[in-house]
Design a protein around this motif. Structure first.
Motif, PDB file in Angstrom:
ATOM      1  N   HIS A 102       0.814  -1.228   0.000  1.00  8.20           N
ATOM      2  CA  HIS A 102       0.000   0.000   0.000  1.00  8.20           C
ATOM      3  C   HIS A 102       0.845   1.276   0.000  1.00  8.20           C
ATOM      4  CE1 HIS A 102      -3.496  -2.455   0.493  1.00  8.20           C
ATOM      5  NE2 HIS A 102      -3.077  -2.957   1.632  1.00  8.20           N
ATOM      6  N   THR A 105      -0.026   4.627  -2.159  1.00  4.02           N
ATOM      7  CA  THR A 105      -1.313   4.585  -2.863  1.00  4.02           C
ATOM      8  C   THR A 105      -2.236   5.726  -2.441  1.00  4.02           C
ATOM      9  OG1 THR A 105      -2.139   2.983  -1.234  1.00  4.02           O
ATOM     10  CG2 THR A 105      -1.241   2.101  -3.283  1.00  4.02           C
ATOM     11  N   ALA A 106      -2.210   6.101  -1.163  1.00  2.00           N
ATOM     12  CA  ALA A 106      -3.043   7.214  -0.707  1.00  2.00           C
ATOM     13  C   ALA A 106      -2.616   8.518  -1.380  1.00  2.00           C
ATOM     14  CB  ALA A 106      -2.968   7.349   0.817  1.00  2.00           C
ATOM     15  N   PHE A 109      -3.969   8.492  -4.918  1.00  2.35           N
ATOM     16  CA  PHE A 109      -5.408   8.749  -4.955  1.00  2.35           C
ATOM     17  C   PHE A 109      -5.715  10.227  -4.749  1.00  2.35           C
ATOM     18  CE2 PHE A 109      -9.439   9.325  -2.724  1.00  2.35           C
ATOM     19  CZ  PHE A 109     -10.318   8.797  -3.654  1.00  2.35           C
ATOM     20  N   PHE A 110      -5.120  10.816  -3.733  1.00  2.00           N
ATOM     21  CA  PHE A 110      -5.456  12.206  -3.429  1.00  2.00           C
ATOM     22  C   PHE A 110      -4.868  13.184  -4.444  1.00  2.00           C
ATOM     23  CE2 PHE A 110      -6.286  10.373   0.821  1.00  2.00           C
ATOM     24  CZ  PHE A 110      -7.597  10.825   0.974  1.00  2.00           C
ATOM     25  N   TRP A 112      -4.569  12.471  -7.695  1.00  2.00           N
ATOM     26  CA  TRP A 112      -5.515  12.363  -8.819  1.00  2.00           C
ATOM     27  C   TRP A 112      -6.814  13.098  -8.495  1.00  2.00           C
ATOM     28  CZ3 TRP A 112     -10.261   9.889  -8.128  1.00  2.00           C
ATOM     29  CH2 TRP A 112     -11.064   9.838  -9.259  1.00  2.00           C
ATOM     30  N   LEU A 113      -7.329  12.922  -7.278  1.00  2.00           N
ATOM     31  CA  LEU A 113      -8.582  13.568  -6.882  1.00  2.00           C
ATOM     32  C   LEU A 113      -8.439  15.087  -6.905  1.00  2.00           C
ATOM     33  CD1 LEU A 113     -11.457  12.962  -5.813  1.00  2.00           C
ATOM     34  CD2 LEU A 113     -10.520  13.163  -3.502  1.00  2.00           C
ATOM     35  N   ILE A 170      -1.553  -0.179  -8.394  1.00  2.00           N
ATOM     36  CA  ILE A 170      -2.779   0.497  -8.829  1.00  2.00           C
ATOM     37  C   ILE A 170      -3.070   0.279 -10.313  1.00  2.00           C
ATOM     38  CG2 ILE A 170      -2.519   2.252  -7.038  1.00  2.00           C
ATOM     39  CD1 ILE A 170      -1.659   4.179  -9.359  1.00  2.00           C
ATOM     40  N   TRP A 173      -6.619   0.625 -11.420  1.00  2.00           N
ATOM     41  CA  TRP A 173      -7.344   1.842 -11.056  1.00  2.00           C
ATOM     42  C   TRP A 173      -7.637   2.695 -12.287  1.00  2.00           C
ATOM     43  CZ3 TRP A 173      -5.306   4.639  -6.055  1.00  2.00           C
ATOM     44  CH2 TRP A 173      -5.328   3.745  -4.966  1.00  2.00           C
ATOM     45  N   MET A 177     -10.260   6.008 -12.724  1.00  2.00           N
ATOM     46  CA  MET A 177      -9.704   7.349 -12.858  1.00  2.00           C
ATOM     47  C   MET A 177     -10.204   8.032 -14.133  1.00  2.00           C
ATOM     48  SD  MET A 177      -5.751   6.814 -11.634  1.00  2.00           S
ATOM     49  CE  MET A 177      -5.274   6.973  -9.915  1.00  2.00           C
ATOM     50  N   PHE A 201     -12.419  -1.893 -10.423  1.00  2.00           N
ATOM     51  CA  PHE A 201     -11.667  -1.400  -9.258  1.00  2.00           C
ATOM     52  C   PHE A 201     -11.921  -2.254  -8.021  1.00  2.00           C
ATOM     53  CE2 PHE A 201     -11.799   1.260  -5.418  1.00  2.00           C
ATOM     54  CZ  PHE A 201     -10.494   1.724  -5.372  1.00  2.00           C
ATOM     55  N   GLU A 205      -9.360  -4.407  -5.716  1.00  2.00           N
ATOM     56  CA  GLU A 205      -9.110  -4.053  -4.320  1.00  2.00           C
ATOM     57  C   GLU A 205      -9.472  -5.194  -3.357  1.00  2.00           C
ATOM     58  OE1 GLU A 205      -7.564  -1.272  -2.952  1.00  2.00           O
ATOM     59  OE2 GLU A 205      -7.016  -1.196  -5.068  1.00  2.00           O
TER      60      GLU A 205
END
Length: 239
Positions: A102, A105-106, A109-110, A112-113, A170, A173, A177, A201, A205
């Protein structure tokens, strides 16, 4: 055929660039500025709704294809299936394996967000947020997805530090995305693409949660360089 998946990715990149170029010409027509051949004029005159359903069918087919194990998919994208797992003789499962899996990965994600929300907000305040510009954003992400795989991936280089796409945490993902921005304009078209991407996804996961040993070259011998036949690293001079 060795390195067949490199050829598939290159072909996919060319096709996605063609889709993006076409939709950009719909949004920013330049037909009055240049002279095109008759055949290309006919192409530009294709029904817009027909084009959108071509994109929909293409993405739905790709996502359905991703839901089932087959060797036309790169090992990095099908490593979550049990049939793609080959236990390494010296493999041991421990908490370090799950923690390493992991890593970063956070942040991916953030980042991309943040970028996606920022782009959508900018399109909104400038009055450019339309279904067509969201399709452009989705196809832009689709092109960048293959560019990241073939040439340079900032998520790999800056956040996750994984060895290559084969061991990428990922990998699946990508469709979520791509399709998430479509939620700006809910409809059967956009929701069906988003829900299918969500299925890809979630399958990924759930497997990562239940079977972290599928995802590491330390425990899955099929992810090691000497057994890999994708050859994706060769274009980045990583081999």
């Amino acid at each position: 055929m060795r390195h067949k998946n490199t050829k598939i990715h290159v072909a996919t990149l060319i096709f996605r660039i063609a889709l993006l170029a076409y939709v950009l010409l719909l949004r920013f027509p330049i037909i009055d500025r240049f002279t095109y051949g008759e055949a290309f004029l006919w192409l530009l005159a294709l029904n817009y709704d027909f084009f959108l359903w071509v994109v929909w069918a293409y993405l739905i087919f790709e996502m359905l294809f991703r839901l089932f194990p087959n060797k036309m998919i790169a090992i990095g994208a099908r490593k979550h299936f049990s049939v793609s797992y080959n236990a390494a003789p010296e493999a041991t499962q421990n908490n370090d394996l799950r923690r390493d899996l992991h890593k970063g990965t956070a942040l991916v994600f953030f980042s991309w967000l943040f970028i996606t929300i920022g782009v959508l907000f900018w399109l909104h305040i400038t009055g450019w947020l339309t279904p067509l510009t969201v399709i452009i954003l989705m196809l832009g992400y689709a092109v960048m997805d293959i560019v990241f795989i073939l040439f340079f991936c900032p998520f790999k280089a800056w956040f996750m530090k994984n060895r290559c796409c084969t061991t990428c945490r990922i990998y699946n993902w990508d469709y979520l995305m791509m399709c998430a921005p479509l939620l700006a304009f809910p409809s059967f078209y956009t929701l069906s693409l988003f829900l299918m991407s969500l299925a890809v996804f979630l399958q990924w996961e759930i497997s990562a949660y239940k079977n972290p040993h599928f995802f590491s070259h330390k425990t899955n011998a099929n992810l090691r360089c000497d057994t890999c036949d994708d050859g994706l690293c060769r274009l980045r001079s990583e081999a």
